[in-house]
Scaffold this motif. Structure first.
Motif, PDB file in Angstrom:
ATOM      1  N   LEU A  51      -7.959  -4.473   7.110  1.00 26.66           N
ATOM      2  CA  LEU A  51      -8.901  -4.109   8.168  1.00 26.66           C
ATOM      3  C   LEU A  51     -10.226  -4.867   8.101  1.00 26.66           C
ATOM      4  O   LEU A  51     -10.961  -4.901   9.087  1.00 26.66           O
ATOM      5  CB  LEU A  51      -9.164  -2.599   8.111  1.00 26.66           C
ATOM      6  CG  LEU A  51      -7.939  -1.746   8.516  1.00 26.66           C
ATOM      7  CD1 LEU A  51      -8.144  -0.293   8.140  1.00 26.66           C
ATOM      8  CD2 LEU A  51      -7.674  -1.876  10.014  1.00 26.66           C
ATOM      9  N   THR A  52     -10.522  -5.485   6.983  1.00 26.81           N
ATOM     10  CA  THR A  52     -11.771  -6.249   6.891  1.00 26.81           C
ATOM     11  C   THR A  52     -11.562  -7.750   7.031  1.00 26.81           C
ATOM     12  O   THR A  52     -12.434  -8.438   7.560  1.00 26.81           O
ATOM     13  CB  THR A  52     -12.484  -5.977   5.543  1.00 26.81           C
ATOM     14  OG1 THR A  52     -11.585  -6.286   4.470  1.00 26.81           O
ATOM     15  CG2 THR A  52     -12.919  -4.543   5.439  1.00 26.81           C
ATOM     16  N   SER A  53     -10.420  -8.246   6.586  1.00 27.74           N
ATOM     17  CA  SER A  53     -10.251  -9.704   6.530  1.00 27.74           C
ATOM     18  C   SER A  53      -9.092 -10.249   7.344  1.00 27.74           C
ATOM     19  O   SER A  53      -9.062 -11.444   7.648  1.00 27.74           O
ATOM     20  CB  SER A  53     -10.064 -10.149   5.064  1.00 27.74           C
ATOM     21  OG  SER A  53     -11.117  -9.695   4.264  1.00 27.74           O
ATOM     22  N   ASP A  57      -5.581   1.552  -5.504  1.00 29.22           N
ATOM     23  CA  ASP A  57      -4.963   0.249  -5.225  1.00 29.22           C
ATOM     24  C   ASP A  57      -4.473   0.188  -3.779  1.00 29.22           C
ATOM     25  O   ASP A  57      -4.597  -0.842  -3.109  1.00 29.22           O
ATOM     26  CB  ASP A  57      -3.798  -0.006  -6.177  1.00 29.22           C
ATOM     27  CG  ASP A  57      -4.252  -0.205  -7.615  1.00 29.22           C
ATOM     28  OD1 ASP A  57      -5.408  -0.637  -7.807  1.00 29.22           O
ATOM     29  OD2 ASP A  57      -3.475   0.076  -8.537  1.00 29.22           O
ATOM     30  N   ALA A  58      -3.897   1.295  -3.311  1.00 29.94           N
ATOM     31  CA  ALA A  58      -3.440   1.343  -1.921  1.00 29.94           C
ATOM     32  C   ALA A  58      -4.612   1.166  -0.959  1.00 29.94           C
ATOM     33  O   ALA A  58      -4.511   0.439   0.038  1.00 29.94           O
ATOM     34  CB  ALA A  58      -2.733   2.677  -1.647  1.00 29.94           C
ATOM     35  N   MET A  59      -5.727   1.813  -1.269  1.00 28.80           N
ATOM     36  CA  MET A  59      -6.908   1.700  -0.409  1.00 28.80           C
ATOM     37  C   MET A  59      -7.420   0.267  -0.361  1.00 28.80           C
ATOM     38  O   MET A  59      -7.856  -0.223   0.693  1.00 28.80           O
ATOM     39  CB  MET A  59      -7.999   2.649  -0.907  1.00 28.80           C
ATOM     40  CG  MET A  59      -9.188   2.784   0.022  1.00 28.80           C
ATOM     41  SD  MET A  59      -8.745   3.516   1.633  1.00 28.80           S
ATOM     42  CE  MET A  59      -8.513   5.234   1.169  1.00 28.80           C
ATOM     43  N   ARG A  60      -7.362  -0.440  -1.491  1.00 25.56           N
ATOM     44  CA  ARG A  60      -7.800  -1.841  -1.504  1.00 25.56           C
ATOM     45  C   ARG A  60      -6.957  -2.692  -0.568  1.00 25.56           C
ATOM     46  O   ARG A  60      -7.474  -3.564   0.142  1.00 25.56           O
ATOM     47  CB  ARG A  60      -7.748  -2.389  -2.934  1.00 25.56           C
ATOM     48  CG  ARG A  60      -9.002  -2.107  -3.739  1.00 25.56           C
ATOM     49  CD  ARG A  60      -9.018  -2.888  -5.045  1.00 25.56           C
ATOM     50  NE  ARG A  60      -8.105  -2.314  -6.029  1.00 25.56           N
ATOM     51  CZ  ARG A  60      -8.453  -1.332  -6.847  1.00 25.56           C
ATOM     52  NH1 ARG A  60      -9.664  -0.821  -6.813  1.00 25.56           N
ATOM     53  NH2 ARG A  60      -7.576  -0.868  -7.735  1.00 25.56           N
ATOM     54  N   ASP A  61      -5.651  -2.461  -0.556  1.00 19.46           N
ATOM     55  CA  ASP A  61      -4.781  -3.234   0.334  1.00 19.46           C
ATOM     56  C   ASP A  61      -5.082  -2.938   1.803  1.00 19.46           C
ATOM     57  O   ASP A  61      -5.141  -3.851   2.633  1.00 19.46           O
ATOM     58  CB  ASP A  61      -3.314  -2.915   0.036  1.00 19.46           C
ATOM     59  CG  ASP A  61      -2.767  -3.739  -1.130  1.00 19.46           C
ATOM     60  OD1 ASP A  61      -3.383  -4.771  -1.461  1.00 19.46           O
ATOM     61  OD2 ASP A  61      -1.733  -3.355  -1.699  1.00 19.46           O
ATOM     62  N   ALA A  65       0.833  -1.211   0.000  1.00 25.04           N
ATOM     63  CA  ALA A  65       0.000   0.000   0.000  1.00 25.04           C
ATOM     64  C   ALA A  65       0.863   1.255   0.000  1.00 25.04           C
ATOM     65  O   ALA A  65       0.579   2.223  -0.722  1.00 25.04           O
ATOM     66  CB  ALA A  65      -0.925  -0.003   1.215  1.00 25.04           C
ATOM     67  N   ALA A  66       1.934   1.243   0.787  1.00 26.03           N
ATOM     68  CA  ALA A  66       2.830   2.405   0.838  1.00 26.03           C
ATOM     69  C   ALA A  66       3.483   2.646  -0.521  1.00 26.03           C
ATOM     70  O   ALA A  66       3.605   3.787  -0.973  1.00 26.03           O
ATOM     71  CB  ALA A  66       3.900   2.191   1.912  1.00 26.03           C
ATOM     72  N   ARG A 114      -2.567   4.437   8.486  1.00 27.76           N
ATOM     73  CA  ARG A 114      -2.247   4.665   7.066  1.00 27.76           C
ATOM     74  C   ARG A 114      -3.505   4.918   6.236  1.00 27.76           C
ATOM     75  O   ARG A 114      -3.488   5.720   5.296  1.00 27.76           O
ATOM     76  CB  ARG A 114      -1.454   3.481   6.513  1.00 27.76           C
ATOM     77  CG  ARG A 114      -0.066   3.379   7.128  1.00 27.76           C
ATOM     78  CD  ARG A 114       0.778   2.354   6.441  1.00 27.76           C
ATOM     79  NE  ARG A 114       2.033   2.148   7.153  1.00 27.76           N
ATOM     80  CZ  ARG A 114       3.011   1.358   6.720  1.00 27.76           C
ATOM     81  NH1 ARG A 114       2.869   0.705   5.582  1.00 27.76           N
ATOM     82  NH2 ARG A 114       4.120   1.211   7.423  1.00 27.76           N
ATOM     83  N   ARG A 115      -4.596   4.240   6.583  1.00 31.59           N
ATOM     84  CA  ARG A 115      -5.819   4.499   5.842  1.00 31.59           C
ATOM     85  C   ARG A 115      -6.344   5.895   6.152  1.00 31.59           C
ATOM     86  O   ARG A 115      -6.860   6.586   5.266  1.00 31.59           O
ATOM     87  CB  ARG A 115      -6.880   3.444   6.143  1.00 31.59           C
ATOM     88  CG  ARG A 115      -8.052   3.512   5.162  1.00 31.59           C
ATOM     89  CD  ARG A 115      -8.980   2.336   5.277  1.00 31.59           C
ATOM     90  NE  ARG A 115      -9.775   2.359   6.509  1.00 31.59           N
ATOM     91  CZ  ARG A 115     -10.742   1.491   6.793  1.00 31.59           C
ATOM     92  NH1 ARG A 115     -11.026   0.510   5.939  1.00 31.59           N
ATOM     93  NH2 ARG A 115     -11.416   1.583   7.923  1.00 31.59           N
TER      94      ARG A 115
END
Length: 358
Positions: free
Chosen positions: A105-107, A96-100, A85-86, A118-119
């Motif tokens: 945080l979800t899984s 793409d960073a947000m998806r990581d 993500a960084a 970071r989010r």
């Protein structure tokens, strides 16, 4: 007996050959898979080190590939996702960073302090202050004295204030009562102070860049419009509103080929976009007329060139001060050169009305 032994040995040899030829783990000899070794673990560490080194050399896309190896080998570990993500942020790939970060945080680890921080920072860089505050609040709920989270919260609150001011100046419905005077230096300086404060804390704040581009468009600083829109297209390559503004700026700067290329980008995403079709037709028509007129003038076919220059001024929706001024100057001076003084006076007068005393 010797014959029987030879036959038996031949059969054994055939069986061994067939077994050895069979795929491992398939029919034939069963080969046990080796347990993970320190060498395999070292390979993962090597991928991380390689990714870190690539980030240090600003080869962010390659770093993403290296960290992806970590994610593939350790899909339930947050480390690879955070590293990737960084690198995605550095590569200007915020989505793409947000998806990581969302994946962590979800899984994987819903209360990961690093992922929440970071989010929140990524939300802040996109001017999504409510989302940033929500993540920081969750982080402070886990560790109430988290120094970096508290510092980020202050920054987000300050950013929110600047954005609210800019929203009042440029947002939808802001000018229902009275349009701002974009030429006013005091207004321009005030707006730029807030823009500078926003850009210092953000990287992907599309609405701030768009507001700034519109302001420079009204001030007829088309070079700056192109720079502002370029900042968005670095991470949002197919953002239609940005591309439309950019195409108009290219047209105003008489960068006809660039304008057509920009419109072509819109058509790849939205082939039926009516605004893009309109600017494309205008650019194509004006570019063709101007090229013909300039060519005739260079070939010393002045009378024919003047006819073509007049056609440019007759184009519906021309709306280009630079082209209009240039053509009027040409008509004014050219008619004077061929001793058509009445027409020269007509075009010179029109030129003064458009251009002024310069």
């Amino acid at each position: 007996p010797r014959t029987m032994v030879r036959r038996w040995l031949a059969l054994v040899a055939l069986a061994l050959t067939a077994a050895l030829a069979a795929p491992w783990g398939g029919a034939g000899i069963h080969v046990c898979k080796a347990a993970p070794t320190e060498e395999a673990a070292f390979d993962l560490r090597e991928s991380i080190s390689r990714g870190d080194a690539l980030v240090g050399r600003k080869k962010y896309a390659q770093a993403v590939v290296a960290y992806s190896e970590v994610v593939a080998n350790l899909p339930r570990d947050e480390m690879g996702y955070l590293k990737r993500a960084a690198a995605q942020v550095k590569a200007k790939r915020p989505d793409d960073a947000m998806r990581d970060l969302n994946a962590v945080l979800t899984s994987i680890k819903p209360k990961s302090k690093q992922a929440l921080l970071r989010r929140a920072q990524l939300h802040k860089s996109q001017c999504k202050t409510a989302e940033a505050k929500a993540d920081l609040s969750a982080l402070l709920g886990i560790k109430e004295d988290h120094k970096q989270a508290l510092k980020e919260l202050e920054k987000v609150t300050e950013l929110e204030s600047h954005l609210a001011t800019l929203e009042g100046l440029f947002g939808e419905g802001a000018h229902q009562q009275q349009l701002p005077n974009y030429e006013d230096d005091a207004f321009f300086e005030q707006a730029n102070q807030h823009f500078d404060a926003v850009i210092r804390e953000t990287q992907f704040c599309t609405r701030a860049y768009l507001w700034s581009a519109r302001m420079y468009m009204e001030r007829k600083d088309f070079e700056q419009v192109i720079r502002e829109t370029n900042a968005i297209l670095m991470y949002k390559g197919s953002h239609i509103e940005t591309l439309l503004i950019r195409a108009h700026a290219h047209y105003q700067e008489e960068m006809f080929d660039a304008a057509k290329q920009t419109v072509a980008q819109i058509f790849r995403t939205d082939p039926d976009n009516s605004a893009a079709s309109q600017i494309f037709k205008l650019v194509k028509k004006v570019a063709k007329l101007k090229a013909k007129a300039d060519g005739l003038a260079k070939g010393n076919k002045l009378r024919q060139a003047l006819t073509e220059y007049k056609k440019i001024l007759q184009v519906e929706g021309l709306n280009n001060h630079n082209i209009e001024s240039s053509v009027l100057r040409t008509l004014c001076t050219s008619f004077h050169q061929v001793n058509k003084f009445a027409e020269a006076v007509e075009w010179c007068t029109r030129g003064l009305e458009v251009i002024g005393g310069d």
